[in-house]
Each structure stands twice: as structure tokens, then as C-alpha cells.
Design a protein around this motif. Structure first.
Motif, PDB file in Angstrom:
ATOM      1  N   SER A 193       0.768  -1.239  -0.156  1.00 26.25           N
ATOM      2  CA  SER A 193       0.254   0.018  -0.567  1.00 26.25           C
ATOM      3  C   SER A 193       0.622   1.021   0.108  1.00 26.25           C
ATOM      4  O   SER A 193       0.369   2.049  -0.177  1.00 26.25           O
ATOM      5  CB  SER A 193      -0.840   0.060   1.280  1.00 26.25           C
ATOM      6  OG  SER A 193       0.054  -0.028   2.479  1.00 26.25           O
ATOM      7  N   ASP A 194       2.244   0.799  -0.161  1.00 27.45           N
ATOM      8  CA  ASP A 194       3.335   1.950   0.013  1.00 27.45           C
ATOM      9  C   ASP A 194       3.271   2.283  -1.588  1.00 27.45           C
ATOM     10  O   ASP A 194       4.120   1.613  -1.882  1.00 27.45           O
ATOM     11  CB  ASP A 194       4.277   1.778   0.750  1.00 27.45           C
ATOM     12  CG  ASP A 194       5.022   3.152   0.946  1.00 27.45           C
ATOM     13  OD1 ASP A 194       5.296   3.890  -0.546  1.00 27.45           O
ATOM     14  OD2 ASP A 194       6.109   3.123   1.263  1.00 27.45           O
ATOM     15  N   PRO A 195       3.354   3.569  -2.011  1.00 26.09           N
ATOM     16  CA  PRO A 195       3.205   4.223  -3.584  1.00 26.09           C
ATOM     17  C   PRO A 195       4.713   3.808  -3.456  1.00 26.09           C
ATOM     18  O   PRO A 195       5.467   3.626  -4.791  1.00 26.09           O
ATOM     19  CB  PRO A 195       2.777   5.160  -2.984  1.00 26.09           C
ATOM     20  CG  PRO A 195       1.827   5.554  -2.562  1.00 26.09           C
ATOM     21  CD  PRO A 195       1.744   4.735  -1.020  1.00 26.09           C
ATOM     22  N   LEU A 196       5.474   4.408  -2.454  1.00 22.10           N
ATOM     23  CA  LEU A 196       7.120   4.680  -2.645  1.00 22.10           C
ATOM     24  C   LEU A 196       7.749   3.298  -3.320  1.00 22.10           C
ATOM     25  O   LEU A 196       9.305   3.029  -4.149  1.00 22.10           O
ATOM     26  CB  LEU A 196       8.192   5.006  -1.516  1.00 22.10           C
ATOM     27  CG  LEU A 196       7.956   6.240  -1.579  1.00 22.10           C
ATOM     28  CD1 LEU A 196       8.717   7.062  -0.272  1.00 22.10           C
ATOM     29  CD2 LEU A 196       8.082   7.415  -1.562  1.00 22.10           C
ATOM     30  N   ASP A 197       7.078   1.880  -2.609  1.00 25.44           N
ATOM     31  CA  ASP A 197       7.820   0.902  -2.800  1.00 25.44           C
ATOM     32  C   ASP A 197       7.067   0.838  -4.235  1.00 25.44           C
ATOM     33  O   ASP A 197       8.130  -0.084  -5.029  1.00 25.44           O
ATOM     34  CB  ASP A 197       6.927  -0.398  -2.436  1.00 25.44           C
ATOM     35  CG  ASP A 197       7.051  -0.389  -0.969  1.00 25.44           C
ATOM     36  OD1 ASP A 197       7.901  -0.165  -0.429  1.00 25.44           O
ATOM     37  OD2 ASP A 197       6.460  -0.973   0.428  1.00 25.44           O
ATOM     38  N   ALA A 198       6.199   0.562  -5.011  1.00 24.17           N
ATOM     39  CA  ALA A 198       5.351   0.472  -6.469  1.00 24.17           C
ATOM     40  C   ALA A 198       6.375   1.898  -7.103  1.00 24.17           C
ATOM     41  O   ALA A 198       7.063   0.966  -8.031  1.00 24.17           O
ATOM     42  CB  ALA A 198       4.228   0.887  -6.858  1.00 24.17           C
ATOM     43  N   LEU A 199       6.987   2.536  -6.951  1.00 21.41           N
ATOM     44  CA  LEU A 199       7.756   3.601  -7.948  1.00 21.41           C
ATOM     45  C   LEU A 199       9.398   3.597  -7.780  1.00 21.41           C
ATOM     46  O   LEU A 199      10.058   3.425  -9.094  1.00 21.41           O
ATOM     47  CB  LEU A 199       7.177   5.173  -7.306  1.00 21.41           C
ATOM     48  CG  LEU A 199       6.131   6.043  -7.280  1.00 21.41           C
ATOM     49  CD1 LEU A 199       6.464   7.064  -6.246  1.00 21.41           C
ATOM     50  CD2 LEU A 199       5.849   5.851  -8.684  1.00 21.41           C
ATOM     51  N   ALA A 200       9.386   2.515  -7.232  1.00 21.44           N
ATOM     52  CA  ALA A 200      11.193   2.280  -7.323  1.00 21.44           C
ATOM     53  C   ALA A 200      11.398   1.288  -7.056  1.00 21.44           C
ATOM     54  O   ALA A 200      12.117   0.736  -8.117  1.00 21.44           O
ATOM     55  CB  ALA A 200      11.248   2.650  -4.907  1.00 21.44           C
ATOM     56  N   LEU A 201      10.361  -0.338  -7.344  1.00 23.88           N
ATOM     57  CA  LEU A 201      10.375  -1.722  -7.950  1.00 23.88           C
ATOM     58  C   LEU A 201      10.083  -2.058  -8.784  1.00 23.88           C
ATOM     59  O   LEU A 201      10.469  -2.598  -9.630  1.00 23.88           O
ATOM     60  CB  LEU A 201       9.645  -2.647  -6.373  1.00 23.88           C
ATOM     61  CG  LEU A 201      10.979  -2.290  -5.487  1.00 23.88           C
ATOM     62  CD1 LEU A 201      10.577  -2.660  -4.209  1.00 23.88           C
ATOM     63  CD2 LEU A 201      12.336  -1.952  -5.507  1.00 23.88           C
ATOM     64  N   GLY A 202       8.819  -1.140  -9.379  1.00 23.34           N
ATOM     65  CA  GLY A 202       8.052  -2.312 -10.065  1.00 23.34           C
ATOM     66  C   GLY A 202       8.770  -2.010 -12.109  1.00 23.34           C
ATOM     67  O   GLY A 202       8.910  -0.513 -12.267  1.00 23.34           O
ATOM     68  N   ASP A 203       8.830  -2.827 -12.580  1.00 27.35           N
ATOM     69  CA  ASP A 203       8.532  -3.011 -13.861  1.00 27.35           C
ATOM     70  C   ASP A 203       7.448  -2.591 -14.604  1.00 27.35           C
ATOM     71  O   ASP A 203       7.254  -1.758 -15.003  1.00 27.35           O
ATOM     72  CB  ASP A 203       8.963  -3.906 -14.882  1.00 27.35           C
ATOM     73  CG  ASP A 203      10.611  -4.978 -14.364  1.00 27.35           C
ATOM     74  OD1 ASP A 203      11.555  -3.651 -13.886  1.00 27.35           O
ATOM     75  OD2 ASP A 203      10.122  -5.837 -13.593  1.00 27.35           O
ATOM     76  N   ILE A 204       6.248  -2.353 -13.509  1.00 29.20           N
ATOM     77  CA  ILE A 204       5.056  -2.457 -14.082  1.00 29.20           C
ATOM     78  C   ILE A 204       3.724  -2.243 -12.644  1.00 29.20           C
ATOM     79  O   ILE A 204       5.001  -3.267 -11.943  1.00 29.20           O
ATOM     80  CB  ILE A 204       4.458  -3.484 -15.258  1.00 29.20           C
ATOM     81  CG1 ILE A 204       3.370  -3.028 -16.462  1.00 29.20           C
ATOM     82  CG2 ILE A 204       4.078  -4.772 -14.054  1.00 29.20           C
ATOM     83  CD1 ILE A 204       3.799  -1.932 -16.326  1.00 29.20           C
ATOM     84  N   VAL A 205       2.956  -1.485 -12.887  1.00 31.00           N
ATOM     85  CA  VAL A 205       2.273  -1.593 -11.126  1.00 31.00           C
ATOM     86  C   VAL A 205       0.791  -1.404 -12.131  1.00 31.00           C
ATOM     87  O   VAL A 205       0.614  -0.998 -13.044  1.00 31.00           O
ATOM     88  CB  VAL A 205       2.114   0.520 -10.911  1.00 31.00           C
ATOM     89  CG1 VAL A 205       1.907   0.160  -9.741  1.00 31.00           C
ATOM     90  CG2 VAL A 205       3.992  -0.064 -10.958  1.00 31.00           C
ATOM     91  N   VAL A 206       0.248  -2.073 -10.570  1.00 26.85           N
ATOM     92  CA  VAL A 206      -0.997  -2.226 -11.462  1.00 26.85           C
ATOM     93  C   VAL A 206      -1.920  -1.302 -10.051  1.00 26.85           C
ATOM     94  O   VAL A 206      -1.837  -2.158  -8.494  1.00 26.85           O
ATOM     95  CB  VAL A 206      -1.664  -4.155 -11.068  1.00 26.85           C
ATOM     96  CG1 VAL A 206      -2.883  -4.180 -11.051  1.00 26.85           C
ATOM     97  CG2 VAL A 206      -1.106  -4.181 -12.993  1.00 26.85           C
ATOM     98  N   PHE A 207      -2.874  -0.593 -10.826  1.00 25.21           N
ATOM     99  CA  PHE A 207      -2.981  -0.301  -8.895  1.00 25.21           C
ATOM    100  C   PHE A 207      -4.859  -0.772  -8.594  1.00 25.21           C
ATOM    101  O   PHE A 207      -5.094  -0.627  -9.459  1.00 25.21           O
ATOM    102  CB  PHE A 207      -3.101   1.581  -9.891  1.00 25.21           C
ATOM    103  CG  PHE A 207      -4.116   2.116  -8.613  1.00 25.21           C
ATOM    104  CD1 PHE A 207      -2.615   2.901  -7.449  1.00 25.21           C
ATOM    105  CD2 PHE A 207      -5.659   2.302  -8.001  1.00 25.21           C
ATOM    106  CE1 PHE A 207      -3.233   3.594  -6.097  1.00 25.21           C
ATOM    107  CE2 PHE A 207      -5.759   2.848  -6.915  1.00 25.21           C
ATOM    108  CZ  PHE A 207      -4.821   3.684  -6.198  1.00 25.21           C
ATOM    109  N   ILE A 208      -4.966  -1.542  -7.736  1.00 28.92           N
ATOM    110  CA  ILE A 208      -6.430  -1.969  -7.472  1.00 28.92           C
ATOM    111  C   ILE A 208      -6.956  -0.766  -5.563  1.00 28.92           C
ATOM    112  O   ILE A 208      -6.067  -0.562  -5.229  1.00 28.92           O
ATOM    113  CB  ILE A 208      -5.831  -3.538  -7.358  1.00 28.92           C
ATOM    114  CG1 ILE A 208      -6.894  -4.216  -6.647  1.00 28.92           C
ATOM    115  CG2 ILE A 208      -5.013  -3.477  -6.190  1.00 28.92           C
ATOM    116  CD1 ILE A 208      -6.811  -5.559  -6.722  1.00 28.92           C
ATOM    117  N   GLU A 209      -8.449  -0.656  -6.017  1.00 24.67           N
ATOM    118  CA  GLU A 209      -8.869  -0.224  -5.665  1.00 24.67           C
ATOM    119  C   GLU A 209     -10.299  -1.124  -5.537  1.00 24.67           C
ATOM    120  O   GLU A 209     -11.107  -1.365  -6.515  1.00 24.67           O
ATOM    121  CB  GLU A 209      -9.497   1.163  -5.633  1.00 24.67           C
ATOM    122  CG  GLU A 209      -9.956   1.696  -4.699  1.00 24.67           C
ATOM    123  CD  GLU A 209     -10.456   3.302  -5.451  1.00 24.67           C
ATOM    124  OE1 GLU A 209      -9.874   4.184  -5.036  1.00 24.67           O
ATOM    125  OE2 GLU A 209     -10.996   3.425  -6.432  1.00 24.67           O
TER     126      GLU A 209
END
Ligand SMILES: Nc1ncnc2c1ncn2[C@@H]1O[C@H](COP(=O)(O)OP(=O)(O)OP(=O)(O)O)[C@@H](O)[C@H]1O
Length: 365
Positions: A193-209
Motif C-alpha cells: 500500500s506504499d506508493p514508494l515501493d511501487a515507484l522504486a521497484l516495479g517494472d510495471i504497477v497495477v493499481f487496485i481499489e
């Protein structure tokens, strides 16, 4: 080439509530996909379904091209790290990391090499002989990640692997994890749930809500061009700059008004004319915004404000200005002057502007 993982139209109800609503996405081999979403959005449930620990109501999971819906967890070639880290407390760190490979009946030398290699990247070599119940939170997290990655699998699932850690340890662990990921070349799905993890690590990000996939995108795009304003606020945090504008057409002329006395450059005005909504929120990031004593040529939105101060962020400064209770932020690489409360120009540059519909929050441009 076969996809490492296909999640196809997964629906799951828990006690009558639909917590996953036809979730679909694919992960390429060697890719790190970050599943990003607020608490309760369905991330853990989805990972458990992929691992075979929960059964979906409909839809299918394919691992390496093979449908695994009827396979038990141990036949799915999946390795998972849970948010609640269950280590064998009476075993040493070495034994914990080695345990999946011992179960796989790997030769001793190979196990030894692998444990040491992973331990070295995660900087837990000095802990190998320590009992798992004698570790700090950050150390436990490292050991749990090491153990999961030491296991032979097609897909590695990590549920909030950096949660419950203070910011500094989190940052360090993220960096090590990135190195590990590059070295091992594995396919990973990381829920956070931490956007910083997504921005720092992801090759691709899936946003789920609320169990719905809202956007699948590379991290840079998620940061700079999210398809909804609330996602932008969630990902960017408090540093997003926002200006509300109203558009009216009278006698063929377009009139733009704002409660802020904002000077809008010709190029932005031309863009605004074509936008099919009347109430618009313009957003931009601090790296596309300037706050200076005086800015002559601002190609974007210019506001005369008051200098509030700055924050040092390690390699740059986040500068704050205020106008009519609106806070504006800009990134600066040299130390700002300290003339607090003095008038300053804020220039929100055209390049970084996103246009959102005030009513629906959707990206218009
Ligand atoms: N056993 C359960 N009983 C009732 N509701 C549940 C159960 N498990 C999950 N839920 C509900 O399903 C939804 C999704 O939960 P899930 O744990 O998958 O979300 P999450 O995104 O992983 O959240 P978190 O980051 O807080 O773990 C939530 O609304 C949660 O309340």
C-alpha cells in the motif's frame, strides 16, 4: 513466449461481499509487478488465490501457460512471503533460509552457496548462526524474504514485505531487494500500500481499489500521468500542486477564471479551450514547478505568493510558497534564500501539467 503468470477474470466473494471484481492482468517472465492499493483493496486475497491458498468463485490462474485452478499450493511452483512473517523460531537463520531447499532435496553444496549468496545481498551474513527468535523486526523481514527467494519457484509472491519497518530500514531493504531482483532475474508479484515501493521497484504497477484494477502502467507514468486525480494524490502524497479553474464560453469567447489570481500562458490557454469540461483541476509535480523571487517568462501558470520555507530532502530542497491558503511546492537543487514571508513567483510549468475533470476526477489530458 509464455507469460509467467496470467490472472484472468478473477472474482471472489467473502461473506457475501465481492472483494475481487473480475481482476485480470499478466506478468512477463523476469518482471516485477507491483500490486499497489489502499488497505482492504483485495491484494492479500488475490495473492492467496494465485498461491492456491484460497479458491476463487470464478476466473482462472495460469502459471507458465498452465491452468492451475485445480492444483494444490505445493504443485503450483509459487513461493510466498506473508505480511505476518512465520519463521521457524527454534532454528537458526541459516536453517530457516535453507529449509525450502532441504525439502527440495538439493545437494548440500548448492544449498550452502545459495544461502550465502542471498544472505550477502540482504546483508544478513553475520546473522546466519543466530536463532530466528533473537532477531529484530528488520532482520526477520530480511530472513523471510531470503527464505522465500531461496525456494525454487516460477513465481514469487510478496505481501507487504517492507511493512512495519521504520523509514530508514525500509529504504535500505528496498535497495537491497532491487539488487536481488536484478541478480536473480525472477518473476515477482509484490503487494503493497506504499506508493514508494511501487515507484522504486516495479517494472510495471497495477493499481487496485475495492477489488477493481484501475490502471496498469510503468511506474513513471503512474507518477506523472495517473488516470484519476485520487490516484495521483495517493501516489504523490502531499507534494502535488493543484489549481482549480472554471471555463465559460460567452459570445464565442472562452473565459477562464480561478479563485487564485493566476496568470495563464497563451500555450496553456489554447490547450484549455479544447478541453470538454467546465471545472478543471490542473495538477503538477514539484519537479515541474519553480518558486523564485521573480520569474519573467513562465510558460504555464504563474501565481504571486509568499515564501514559506523549505525542507532538505537529502539531495534536493522542497520549497514551499503560499497564496490564499493554497500551498505550492517546488524542487530546487541549490539551497534557497531564507527570506521567509517575502513575495515570490510560483511557476507551474506547462510540460508537467495534467488536466482533470473536477466532477469525476478523470484525466482529461
Ligand atoms: N476472512 C475474512 N472475512 C471477512 N472479510 C474479509 C476476510 N478476508 C478479507 N476480507 C475483506 O476482503 C477485503 C480485501 O481484503 P484483503 O486483505 O485482500 O485486502 P488488502 O488489500 O490485502 O488489505 P491489507 O493491505 O490491509 O492486507 C477487505 O474488505 C477485507 O475486509
Amino acid at each position: 513466449m509464455k507469460k509467467a503468470l496470467i490472472v484472468s477474470e478473477i472474482v471472489k466473494k467473502i461473506r457475501g461481499k465481492e472483494v475481487l471484481k473480475s481482476v485480470t492482468f499478466e506478468v512477463e517472465k523476469g518482471q516485477l509487478l507491483v500490486l499497489l492499493g489502499p488497505p482492504g483493496s483485495g491484494k492479500t486475497t488475490l495473492l492467496k488465490i494465485i498461491a492456491g491458498l484460497e479458491k476463487q468463485d470464478s476466473g482462472s490462474i495460469y502459471i507458465n501457460g498452465e491452468k492451475v485452478d485445480d492444483k494444490p499450493p505445493y504443485e503450483r511452483k509459487v513461493s510466498m512471503v506473508f505480511e505476518t512473517l512465520a519463521l521457524y523460531s527454534n532454528m537458526t537463520v541459516y536453517e530457516n533460509i535453507a529449509s525450502p531447499m532441504i525439502a527440495e532435496k538439493k545437494p548440500r553444496e548448492i544449498i550452502d552457496k545459495k544461502v550465502k549468496e542471498i544472505a550477502s545481498i540482504l546483508r544478513i551474513e553475520h546473522l546466519l548462526d543466530r536463532r530466528a527468535d533473537k532477531l529484530s523486526g528488520g532482520e526477520r523481514q530480511r530472513v523471510a524474504i531470503a527464505r522465500a527467494l531461496a525456494k525454487e519457484a516460477e513465481i514469487y509472491l510478496l505481501d507487504e514485505p517492507f511493512s512495519n519497518l521504520d523509514a530508514k530500514i525500509r529504504y535500505a531493504l528496498r535497495t537491497e531487494f532491487k539488487k536481488l531482483k536484478t541478480m536473480l532475474g525472477k518473476t515477482l508479484v509484490l503487494a503493497t500500500s506504499d506508493p514508494l515501493d511501487a515507484l522504486a521497484l516495479g517494472d510495471i504497477v497495477v493499481f487496485i481499489e475495492k477489488g477493481v484494477i484501475i490502471q496498469k502502467t510503468p511506474p513513471v507514468e503512474l507518477y506523472y500521468k495517473p488516470i484519476r486525480l485520487d490516484i495521483s494524490r495517493y501516489v504523490t502524497g502531499r507534494i502535488l500542486n493543484e489549481v482549480v479553474l472554471k471555463k465559460k464560453t460567452e459570445a464565442g469567447r472562452t473565459i477562464i477564471t480561478s479563485e487564485l489570481d493566476v496568470v495563464i500562458s497563451e500555450s496553456v490557454l489554447r490547450g484549455l479551450k479544447d478541453i470538454p469540461v467546465e471545472n478543471i483541476i490542473l495538477t503538477s509535480h514539484p519537479d515541474n514547478t519553480m518558486i523564485e523571487k521573480s520569474i519573467e517568462n513562465c510558460d504555464g501558470l504563474k501565481i504571486r505568493g509568499r515564501f514559506l520555507g523549505y525542507e532538505y530532502r537529502g539531495s534536493e530542497f522542497l520549497v514551499f510558497a503560499e497564496y490564499k491558503n493554497h500551498l505550492f511546492k517546488a524542487l530546487k537543487y541549490e539551497k534557497p534564500l531564507e527570506d521567509f514571508n517575502e513575495p515570490v513567483d510560483v511557476c507551474i510549468k506547462r510540460e508537467g501539467l495534467n488536466f482533470y475533470d473536477h466532477e469525476t476526477g478523470s484525466l482529461v489530458r
